[in-house]
Design a protein around this motif. Structure first.
Motif, PDB file in Angstrom:
ATOM      1  N   THR A 119       0.846  -1.191   0.000  1.00  0.00           N
ATOM      2  CA  THR A 119       0.000   0.000   0.000  1.00  0.00           C
ATOM      3  C   THR A 119       0.880   1.239   0.000  1.00  0.00           C
ATOM      4  O   THR A 119       2.086   1.175   0.238  1.00  0.00           O
ATOM      5  CB  THR A 119      -0.909   0.037   1.247  1.00  0.00           C
ATOM      6  N   SER A 120       0.244   2.384  -0.237  1.00  0.00           N
ATOM      7  CA  SER A 120       0.992   3.643  -0.231  1.00  0.00           C
ATOM      8  C   SER A 120       1.507   3.974   1.160  1.00  0.00           C
ATOM      9  O   SER A 120       2.434   4.764   1.312  1.00  0.00           O
ATOM     10  CB  SER A 120       0.100   4.780  -0.747  1.00  0.00           C
ATOM     11  N   TYR A 144      -2.020   1.098  11.706  1.00  0.00           N
ATOM     12  CA  TYR A 144      -2.208   2.109  12.748  1.00  0.00           C
ATOM     13  C   TYR A 144      -1.585   3.408  12.239  1.00  0.00           C
ATOM     14  O   TYR A 144      -0.464   3.769  12.583  1.00  0.00           O
ATOM     15  CB  TYR A 144      -1.570   1.642  14.052  1.00  0.00           C
ATOM     16  N   CYS A 145      -2.346   4.108  11.406  1.00  0.00           N
ATOM     17  CA  CYS A 145      -1.789   5.225  10.633  1.00  0.00           C
ATOM     18  C   CYS A 145      -1.944   6.577  11.313  1.00  0.00           C
ATOM     19  O   CYS A 145      -1.378   7.563  10.836  1.00  0.00           O
ATOM     20  CB  CYS A 145      -2.469   5.294   9.262  1.00  0.00           C
ATOM     21  N   ASN A 146      -2.713   6.647  12.391  1.00  0.00           N
ATOM     22  CA  ASN A 146      -3.066   7.955  12.949  1.00  0.00           C
ATOM     23  C   ASN A 146      -2.941   7.980  14.471  1.00  0.00           C
ATOM     24  O   ASN A 146      -3.804   8.507  15.170  1.00  0.00           O
ATOM     25  CB  ASN A 146      -4.497   8.323  12.529  1.00  0.00           C
ATOM     26  N   SER A 174      -6.026   6.461  18.449  1.00  0.00           N
ATOM     27  CA  SER A 174      -5.840   6.899  17.063  1.00  0.00           C
ATOM     28  C   SER A 174      -6.869   7.951  16.676  1.00  0.00           C
ATOM     29  O   SER A 174      -8.017   7.931  17.126  1.00  0.00           O
ATOM     30  CB  SER A 174      -5.917   5.711  16.102  1.00  0.00           C
ATOM     31  N   ASP A 175      -6.432   8.853  15.826  1.00  0.00           N
ATOM     32  CA  ASP A 175      -7.243   9.949  15.318  1.00  0.00           C
ATOM     33  C   ASP A 175      -8.083   9.463  14.130  1.00  0.00           C
ATOM     34  O   ASP A 175      -7.953   8.325  13.671  1.00  0.00           O
ATOM     35  CB  ASP A 175      -6.314  11.082  14.882  1.00  0.00           C
ATOM     36  N   LYS A 176      -8.914  10.347  13.616  1.00  0.00           N
ATOM     37  CA  LYS A 176      -9.699  10.044  12.426  1.00  0.00           C
ATOM     38  C   LYS A 176      -8.783   9.941  11.214  1.00  0.00           C
ATOM     39  O   LYS A 176      -7.835  10.717  11.058  1.00  0.00           O
ATOM     40  CB  LYS A 176     -10.741  11.141  12.199  1.00  0.00           C
ATOM     41  N   ALA A 177      -9.061   8.971  10.347  1.00  0.00           N
ATOM     42  CA  ALA A 177      -8.255   8.794   9.138  1.00  0.00           C
ATOM     43  C   ALA A 177      -8.450   9.974   8.193  1.00  0.00           C
ATOM     44  O   ALA A 177      -9.518  10.589   8.144  1.00  0.00           O
ATOM     45  CB  ALA A 177      -8.629   7.491   8.442  1.00  0.00           C
ATOM     46  N   LYS A 178      -7.407  10.270   7.446  1.00  0.00           N
ATOM     47  CA  LYS A 178      -7.477  11.350   6.465  1.00  0.00           C
ATOM     48  C   LYS A 178      -8.140  10.842   5.184  1.00  0.00           C
ATOM     49  O   LYS A 178      -8.132   9.644   4.891  1.00  0.00           O
ATOM     50  CB  LYS A 178      -6.069  11.877   6.179  1.00  0.00           C
ATOM     51  N   ASN A 179      -8.701  11.760   4.422  1.00  0.00           N
ATOM     52  CA  ASN A 179      -9.464  11.379   3.230  1.00  0.00           C
ATOM     53  C   ASN A 179      -8.636  10.628   2.201  1.00  0.00           C
ATOM     54  O   ASN A 179      -9.161   9.801   1.453  1.00  0.00           O
ATOM     55  CB  ASN A 179     -10.083  12.623   2.580  1.00  0.00           C
ATOM     56  N   ASP A 238      -5.439   4.964   2.792  1.00  0.00           N
ATOM     57  CA  ASP A 238      -5.979   3.698   2.309  1.00  0.00           C
ATOM     58  C   ASP A 238      -6.993   3.107   3.281  1.00  0.00           C
ATOM     59  O   ASP A 238      -7.098   3.518   4.443  1.00  0.00           O
ATOM     60  CB  ASP A 238      -4.844   2.693   2.080  1.00  0.00           C
ATOM     61  N   THR A 239      -7.708   2.087   2.806  1.00  0.00           N
ATOM     62  CA  THR A 239      -8.790   1.478   3.581  1.00  0.00           C
ATOM     63  C   THR A 239      -8.314   0.924   4.910  1.00  0.00           C
ATOM     64  O   THR A 239      -8.995   1.049   5.934  1.00  0.00           O
ATOM     65  CB  THR A 239      -9.448   0.351   2.762  1.00  0.00           C
ATOM     66  N   GLN A 240      -7.138   0.288   4.936  1.00  0.00           N
ATOM     67  CA  GLN A 240      -6.684  -0.342   6.176  1.00  0.00           C
ATOM     68  C   GLN A 240      -6.439   0.683   7.272  1.00  0.00           C
ATOM     69  O   GLN A 240      -6.510   0.367   8.462  1.00  0.00           O
ATOM     70  CB  GLN A 240      -5.424  -1.193   5.939  1.00  0.00           C
ATOM     71  N   CYS A 241      -6.182   1.947   6.901  1.00  0.00           N
ATOM     72  CA  CYS A 241      -6.013   2.994   7.908  1.00  0.00           C
ATOM     73  C   CYS A 241      -7.344   3.331   8.574  1.00  0.00           C
ATOM     74  O   CYS A 241      -7.392   3.682   9.757  1.00  0.00           O
ATOM     75  CB  CYS A 241      -5.425   4.250   7.276  1.00  0.00           C
ATOM     76  N   ARG A 242      -8.427   3.230   7.822  1.00  0.00           N
ATOM     77  CA  ARG A 242      -9.746   3.559   8.363  1.00  0.00           C
ATOM     78  C   ARG A 242     -10.235   2.508   9.355  1.00  0.00           C
ATOM     79  O   ARG A 242     -11.046   2.798  10.237  1.00  0.00           O
ATOM     80  CB  ARG A 242     -10.752   3.714   7.222  1.00  0.00           C
ATOM     81  N   GLU A 243      -9.744   1.286   9.220  1.00  0.00           N
ATOM     82  CA  GLU A 243     -10.184   0.211  10.113  1.00  0.00           C
ATOM     83  C   GLU A 243      -9.747   0.450  11.557  1.00  0.00           C
ATOM     84  O   GLU A 243     -10.376  -0.046  12.491  1.00  0.00           O
ATOM     85  CB  GLU A 243      -9.635  -1.127   9.614  1.00  0.00           C
ATOM     86  N   LYS A 244      -8.675   1.204  11.763  1.00  0.00           N
ATOM     87  CA  LYS A 244      -8.146   1.440  13.108  1.00  0.00           C
ATOM     88  C   LYS A 244      -8.335   2.883  13.568  1.00  0.00           C
ATOM     89  O   LYS A 244      -7.792   3.277  14.599  1.00  0.00           O
ATOM     90  CB  LYS A 244      -6.654   1.084  13.147  1.00  0.00           C
ATOM     91  N   GLU A 245      -9.099   3.670  12.824  1.00  0.00           N
ATOM     92  CA  GLU A 245      -9.247   5.077  13.180  1.00  0.00           C
ATOM     93  C   GLU A 245     -10.135   5.250  14.411  1.00  0.00           C
ATOM     94  O   GLU A 245     -10.966   4.400  14.729  1.00  0.00           O
ATOM     95  CB  GLU A 245      -9.840   5.862  12.001  1.00  0.00           C
ATOM     96  N   GLN A 246      -9.934   6.366  15.122  1.00  0.00           N
ATOM     97  CA  GLN A 246     -10.769   6.777  16.249  1.00  0.00           C
ATOM     98  C   GLN A 246     -11.026   5.616  17.209  1.00  0.00           C
ATOM     99  O   GLN A 246     -12.157   5.321  17.570  1.00  0.00           O
ATOM    100  CB  GLN A 246     -12.089   7.363  15.730  1.00  0.00           C
ATOM    101  N   SER A 247      -9.945   4.974  17.618  1.00  0.00           N
ATOM    102  CA  SER A 247     -10.052   3.777  18.456  1.00  0.00           C
ATOM    103  C   SER A 247      -9.001   3.800  19.557  1.00  0.00           C
ATOM    104  O   SER A 247      -8.039   4.566  19.511  1.00  0.00           O
ATOM    105  CB  SER A 247      -9.866   2.505  17.609  1.00  0.00           C
TER     106      SER A 247
END
Length: 295
Positions: free
Chosen positions: A239-240, A246-248, A264-269, A272-281
């Motif tokens: 991925t990019s 755990y991107c955030n 973790s913070d909210k994922a940025k727009n 990638d998808t895998q970053c959104r799976e762990k956001e705000q958690s």
């Protein structure tokens, strides 16, 4: 139970750890006493416990000053009483006397420490950008801004946190950013102690030691024997974000000597998808290997 602050609200979250859930613990949001701020972004970036006064310090990353393009962090001292009808009480609000040129590159993490030799207590404020200046590009100039409280003797209603020195993170730690820090005291308020510093952009955690010394700057940071930098778990997919999940990561806290809690913070727009799976958690990691590295 842990307390969590948010940068887009003045509410403070109380969340049960897995252990605490068996003791009738309830997750909840605590309202800030000033209701006029209920829908306002708080810019909160850190919270730390003051064991001497049984209070908490909460850091605002930056707030606007009267000077153009000059921003400063602000520290609230609060008391939290969960059984009270007004659970948060603001005791004081004090500016940090350190200029930041932008509103989003200020203090990212906060810790409270006591120098046993002198009896003085300090706040450690982690700067997000290199050398506390986002225009700097040096790889080795990450800093922890250490401040001691100072009350203005002319106007007693005003107070400020005055910088008294900086602690350099070891040069072996080449993070692109610095998002939070936490200290684990093996004995109450005593040093040396473990320190954890996170990087959001690199999805990593550095674990080192903070020790007390008898001359300025009075504290020192050092790596463990193996320069302990840990990657947070990755995926095997290309991925990019180099497989990061755990991107955030925006916060870290020691639960005890064998567990780290990350938030973790909210994922940025554009992530990638895998970053959104762990956001705000809230994430729990066991770290037995970390805490057995050095006694």
């Amino acid at each position: 139970m842990i307390f969590v602050v948010f940068d887009n609200t003045y509410h403070i979250g109380t969340f049960c750890t897995p252990f605490g859930q068996s003791f009738n613990c309830t997750d909840q949001l605590l309202a800030w006493p000033d209701a006029s701020l209920a829908t306002t972004d708080s810019q909160f970036e850190g919270i730390t416990y003051n064991s001497i006064n049984d209070t908490y310090f909460v850091a605002q990353e930056t707030i606007q000053t009267e000077m153009k393009e000059v921003f400063r962090a602000n520290i609230f001292e609060i008391r939290i009483i969960l059984t009270d009808s007004t659970p948060i009480r603001v005791l004081e609000s004090c500016i940090v006397n350190w200029d930041f040129p932008t509103d989003n590159k200020g203090i990212e993490g906060l810790e409270f420490v006591t120098h046993q030799g002198s009896g003085h207590s300090y706040l450690l404020g982690l700067c997000e950008a290199y050398d506390c200046n986002p225009k700097s590009t040096s790889n080795n100039n990450a800093r922890i801004l250490r401040s001691i409280i100072y009350y203005n003797k002319i106007i007693s209603a005003l107070c400020s946190w005055e910088p008294v020195g900086t602690l350099a993170i070891p040069s072996a730690v080449h993070f692109d950013d610095y998002s939070s820090l936490s200290i684990y005291h093996r004995k109450a308020n005593e040093l040396p102690a473990y320190v954890a510093v996170t990087s959001q952009q690199m999805s990593q955690v550095w674990v080192g030691m903070i020790e007390e010394i008898n001359q300025a700057p009075f504290f020192s940071l050092s790596s463990l024997n193996n320069n302990t930098i840990y990657d947070l778990p990755r995926t095997h997919a290309a991925t990019s974000e180099c497989g990061m999940k755990y991107c955030n990561i925006e916060g870290v806290a020691w639960q005890d000597g064998s567990e780290l809690i990350l938030v973790s913070d909210k994922a940025k727009n554009d992530q990638d998808t895998q970053c959104r799976e762990k956001e705000q958690s809230i994430h729990y990691f066991f770290c037995r290997k970390i805490c057995q590295t050095k006694k």
